[in-house]
Design a protein around this motif. Structure first.
Motif, PDB file in Angstrom:
ATOM      1  N   PHE A  86       0.803  -1.174   0.057  1.00  0.00           N
ATOM      2  CA  PHE A  86       0.021   0.085  -0.160  1.00  0.00           C
ATOM      3  C   PHE A  86       0.643   1.393   0.125  1.00  0.00           C
ATOM      4  CE2 PHE A  86      -2.696  -3.328   2.290  1.00  0.00           C
ATOM      5  CZ  PHE A  86      -3.665  -3.353   1.444  1.00  0.00           C
ATOM      6  N   ALA A  87       1.855   1.202   0.743  1.00  0.00           N
ATOM      7  CA  ALA A  87       2.683   2.544   1.119  1.00  0.00           C
ATOM      8  C   ALA A  87       3.391   2.890  -0.402  1.00  0.00           C
ATOM      9  CB  ALA A  87       3.995   2.427   1.885  1.00  0.00           C
ATOM     10  N   MET A  88       3.853   2.010  -1.262  1.00  0.00           N
ATOM     11  CA  MET A  88       4.682   2.275  -2.376  1.00  0.00           C
ATOM     12  C   MET A  88       3.507   2.435  -3.585  1.00  0.00           C
ATOM     13  SD  MET A  88       7.390   2.612  -1.327  1.00  0.00           S
ATOM     14  CE  MET A  88       7.839   3.225  -3.193  1.00  0.00           C
ATOM     15  N   ARG A  89       2.316   1.955  -3.612  1.00  0.00           N
ATOM     16  CA  ARG A  89       1.160   2.134  -4.347  1.00  0.00           C
ATOM     17  C   ARG A  89       0.788   3.682  -4.053  1.00  0.00           C
ATOM     18  NH1 ARG A  89      -0.634  -2.114  -7.606  1.00  0.00           N
ATOM     19  NH2 ARG A  89      -2.787  -1.226  -7.812  1.00  0.00           N
ATOM     20  N   PRO A 140      -8.465   3.990  -5.142  1.00  0.00           N
ATOM     21  CA  PRO A 140      -8.446   2.353  -4.854  1.00  0.00           C
ATOM     22  C   PRO A 140      -7.654   1.840  -3.890  1.00  0.00           C
ATOM     23  CG  PRO A 140      -8.708   2.943  -7.215  1.00  0.00           C
ATOM     24  CD  PRO A 140      -8.276   4.362  -6.654  1.00  0.00           C
ATOM     25  N   THR A 141      -6.479   2.490  -3.615  1.00  0.00           N
ATOM     26  CA  THR A 141      -5.625   2.086  -2.846  1.00  0.00           C
ATOM     27  C   THR A 141      -5.659   2.108  -1.245  1.00  0.00           C
ATOM     28  OG1 THR A 141      -3.627   2.221  -4.319  1.00  0.00           O
ATOM     29  CG2 THR A 141      -2.898   2.188  -1.947  1.00  0.00           C
ATOM     30  N   PHE A 142      -6.475   3.494  -1.310  1.00  0.00           N
ATOM     31  CA  PHE A 142      -6.828   3.938   0.373  1.00  0.00           C
ATOM     32  C   PHE A 142      -8.132   2.962   0.535  1.00  0.00           C
ATOM     33  CE2 PHE A 142      -4.136   7.496  -0.179  1.00  0.00           C
ATOM     34  CZ  PHE A 142      -3.924   7.795   1.131  1.00  0.00           C
ATOM     35  N   VAL A 143      -9.016   2.767  -0.448  1.00  0.00           N
ATOM     36  CA  VAL A 143     -10.099   1.934   0.022  1.00  0.00           C
ATOM     37  C   VAL A 143      -9.672   0.441   0.118  1.00  0.00           C
ATOM     38  CG1 VAL A 143     -12.374   0.877  -1.132  1.00  0.00           C
ATOM     39  CG2 VAL A 143     -11.657   3.222  -1.728  1.00  0.00           C
ATOM     40  N   GLN A 144      -8.728   0.013  -0.662  1.00  0.00           N
ATOM     41  CA  GLN A 144      -8.258  -1.431  -0.292  1.00  0.00           C
ATOM     42  C   GLN A 144      -7.730  -1.603   1.195  1.00  0.00           C
ATOM     43  OE1 GLN A 144      -5.811  -3.065  -3.266  1.00  0.00           O
ATOM     44  NE2 GLN A 144      -5.239  -5.027  -2.098  1.00  0.00           N
ATOM     45  N   LEU A 145      -6.797  -0.524   1.166  1.00  0.00           N
ATOM     46  CA  LEU A 145      -6.240  -0.424   2.709  1.00  0.00           C
ATOM     47  C   LEU A 145      -7.264  -0.443   3.977  1.00  0.00           C
ATOM     48  CD1 LEU A 145      -3.740  -0.159   4.705  1.00  0.00           C
ATOM     49  CD2 LEU A 145      -3.719   2.240   3.990  1.00  0.00           C
ATOM     50  N   TRP A 146      -8.107   0.607   3.696  1.00  0.00           N
ATOM     51  CA  TRP A 146      -9.085   0.928   4.803  1.00  0.00           C
ATOM     52  C   TRP A 146      -9.869  -0.482   4.913  1.00  0.00           C
ATOM     53  CZ3 TRP A 146     -10.543   3.689   8.520  1.00  0.00           C
ATOM     54  CH2 TRP A 146     -11.602   3.621   9.021  1.00  0.00           C
ATOM     55  N   THR A 147     -10.211  -1.429   3.729  1.00  0.00           N
ATOM     56  CA  THR A 147     -10.886  -2.580   4.015  1.00  0.00           C
ATOM     57  C   THR A 147     -10.121  -3.511   4.685  1.00  0.00           C
ATOM     58  OG1 THR A 147     -12.145  -1.760   1.997  1.00  0.00           O
ATOM     59  CG2 THR A 147     -12.222  -4.289   2.454  1.00  0.00           C
ATOM     60  N   GLU A 148      -8.695  -3.961   4.303  1.00  0.00           N
ATOM     61  CA  GLU A 148      -7.970  -4.793   4.898  1.00  0.00           C
ATOM     62  C   GLU A 148      -7.253  -4.686   6.065  1.00  0.00           C
ATOM     63  OE1 GLU A 148      -5.505  -6.299   1.801  1.00  0.00           O
ATOM     64  OE2 GLU A 148      -7.088  -6.415   0.115  1.00  0.00           O
ATOM     65  N   ARG A 149      -6.963  -3.381   6.200  1.00  0.00           N
ATOM     66  CA  ARG A 149      -6.137  -3.207   7.510  1.00  0.00           C
ATOM     67  C   ARG A 149      -6.767  -2.001   8.394  1.00  0.00           C
ATOM     68  NH1 ARG A 149       0.212  -3.586   6.015  1.00  0.00           N
ATOM     69  NH2 ARG A 149       0.322  -2.457   8.022  1.00  0.00           N
ATOM     70  N   GLY A 150      -7.378  -1.007   7.578  1.00  0.00           N
ATOM     71  CA  GLY A 150      -7.801   0.258   8.277  1.00  0.00           C
ATOM     72  C   GLY A 150      -6.413   1.192   8.759  1.00  0.00           C
ATOM     73  N   LEU A 178     -15.263   5.426   0.676  1.00  0.00           N
ATOM     74  CA  LEU A 178     -14.676   5.371   2.056  1.00  0.00           C
ATOM     75  C   LEU A 178     -15.582   6.106   2.959  1.00  0.00           C
ATOM     76  CD1 LEU A 178     -10.915   6.473   1.190  1.00  0.00           C
ATOM     77  CD2 LEU A 178     -11.727   4.366   1.985  1.00  0.00           C
ATOM     78  N   PRO A 179     -15.489   5.975   4.342  1.00  0.00           N
ATOM     79  CA  PRO A 179     -16.166   6.759   5.213  1.00  0.00           C
ATOM     80  C   PRO A 179     -15.515   8.042   5.456  1.00  0.00           C
ATOM     81  CG  PRO A 179     -14.927   5.160   6.513  1.00  0.00           C
ATOM     82  CD  PRO A 179     -14.723   4.987   5.175  1.00  0.00           C
TER      83      PRO A 179
END
Length: 238
Positions: A86-89, A140-150, A178-179
Motif C-alpha cells: 500500500f505504501a509504495m502504491r 482504490p489503494t486507500f479503499v483497499q487499505l481501509w478494507t483490509e487493514r484500516g 470511504l467513510p
C-alpha cells in the motif's frame, strides 16, 4: 468515416497539438486564437467551426490531453508495485507527479496554477475534472487499505459537520467508497504532498534548498508511518 469527418478529426488534433506546444514553450497566457491559427495555417475565424466556444474550449481540450498523458504515467507508477504494498502504491505516483511537475512546469501551471484568462470560465470545470481523475489514481489503494487493514481516523461524531458533509459529497462525486474520516485522511495526505510539490515547482524554497527531494521523501515517510505502513517504505533508486 467520410473524408469530411477525417479532416475534422485531423484539424482538432492539429489545433490541440499547436496549442499545447505554445503552452509548453511560452505558458498558457501566451495562447491566443491568432497564434494557434498561424500555427495550424488557418484563419482565427475558422477555428470556431471546430471549437464553437473559442479559446476556452481549446484550453479545456488541451488540458484533457495533458491529464490523459499524466494519468497514464501515474497509473503505471501505481501498477509497478504489488497490490499489498500500500505504501509504495501511494508513494510511486506522487514521485512520478513531482518529476513530471518539475519537467513540465507550464503544463503543471495549467492544471494546478492560478486560473488563466485564456481558460475563462472553463478553468473551474477543468480543475473539477482533474480532481476526479486524481481520485481514481489514489482512491482504490486507500479503499483497499481501509478494507483490509484500516488506519487511524477521527470518529465521525468528532468531525465538524461541514467537513463530514464535504467528505460525503466528495465520495459521491468521485466514486471513492470511504467513510468520512478515512476520506479526510486521504485528502489531507494529498493536500500535504501537493503543497510540497507546488512549493518546489514555483520556487518558493529556492535558493535555500537546492535539493528538495530529501524533504519530499521525509514527508512521504511521515504520512505512510501515520497509517501504519512505515515498514513498506522504499527509498527512491538512484
Amino acid at each position: 468515416m467520410t473524408r469530411r469527418d477525417r479532416l475534422r478529426i485531423q484539424m482538432s488534433h492539429d489545433v490541440r497539438a499547436i496549442a499545447r506546444e505554445i503552452i509548453t514553450n511560452e505558458g498558457v497566457e501566451a495562447l491566443t486564437l491568432a497564434e494557434i491559427a498561424r500555427g495550424v495555417g488557418v484563419t482565427p475565424a475558422a477555428l470556431y467551426r471546430h471549437f464553437k466556444d473559442g479559446l476556452p474550449e481549446i484550453v479545456s481540450r488541451v488540458a484533457e490531453d495533458v491529464v490523459d498523458d499524466l494519468v497514464q504515467e501515474l497509473q503505471s507508477a501505481v501498477d509497478s508495485y504489488p497490490a499489498d504494498n500500500f505504501a509504495m502504491r501511494m508513494i510511486a505516483p506522487v514521485r512520478a507527479l513531482r518529476s513530471w511537475a518539475i519537467t513540465h512546469q507550464p503544463e503543471f501551471n495549467l492544471l494546478f496554477g492560478t486560473p488563466s484568462a485564456a481558460a475563462g470560465d472553463a478553468h473551474g470545470e477543468l480543475t473539477s475534472a482533474w480532481v476526479r481523475r486524481l481520485a481514481a489514481i489514489w482512491g482504490p489503494t486507500f479503499v483497499q487499505l481501509w478494507t483490509e487493514r484500516g488506519f487511524p481516523v477521527h470518529a465521525e461524531d468528532e468531525m465538524d459537520p461541514r467537513l463530514r458533509q464535504q467528505m460525503l459529497d466528495y465520495g459521491a462525486d468521485t466514486g471513492v467508497d470511504l467513510p468520512p474520516g478515512a476520506m479526510a485522511v486521504m485528502l489531507s495526505c494529498w493536500r500535504s504532498l501537493y503543497g510540497q510539490i507546488a512549493l518546489e515547482v514555483f520556487g518558493h524554497f529556492a535558493p535555500l534548498f537546492s535539493d528538495q527531494e530529501p524533504m519530499f521523501e521525509l514527508l512521504m515517510q511521515d504520512l505512510v508511518r501515520s497509517m501504519g505502513l512505515g515498514d513498506q517504505y522504499q527509498p527512491p533508486t538512484r
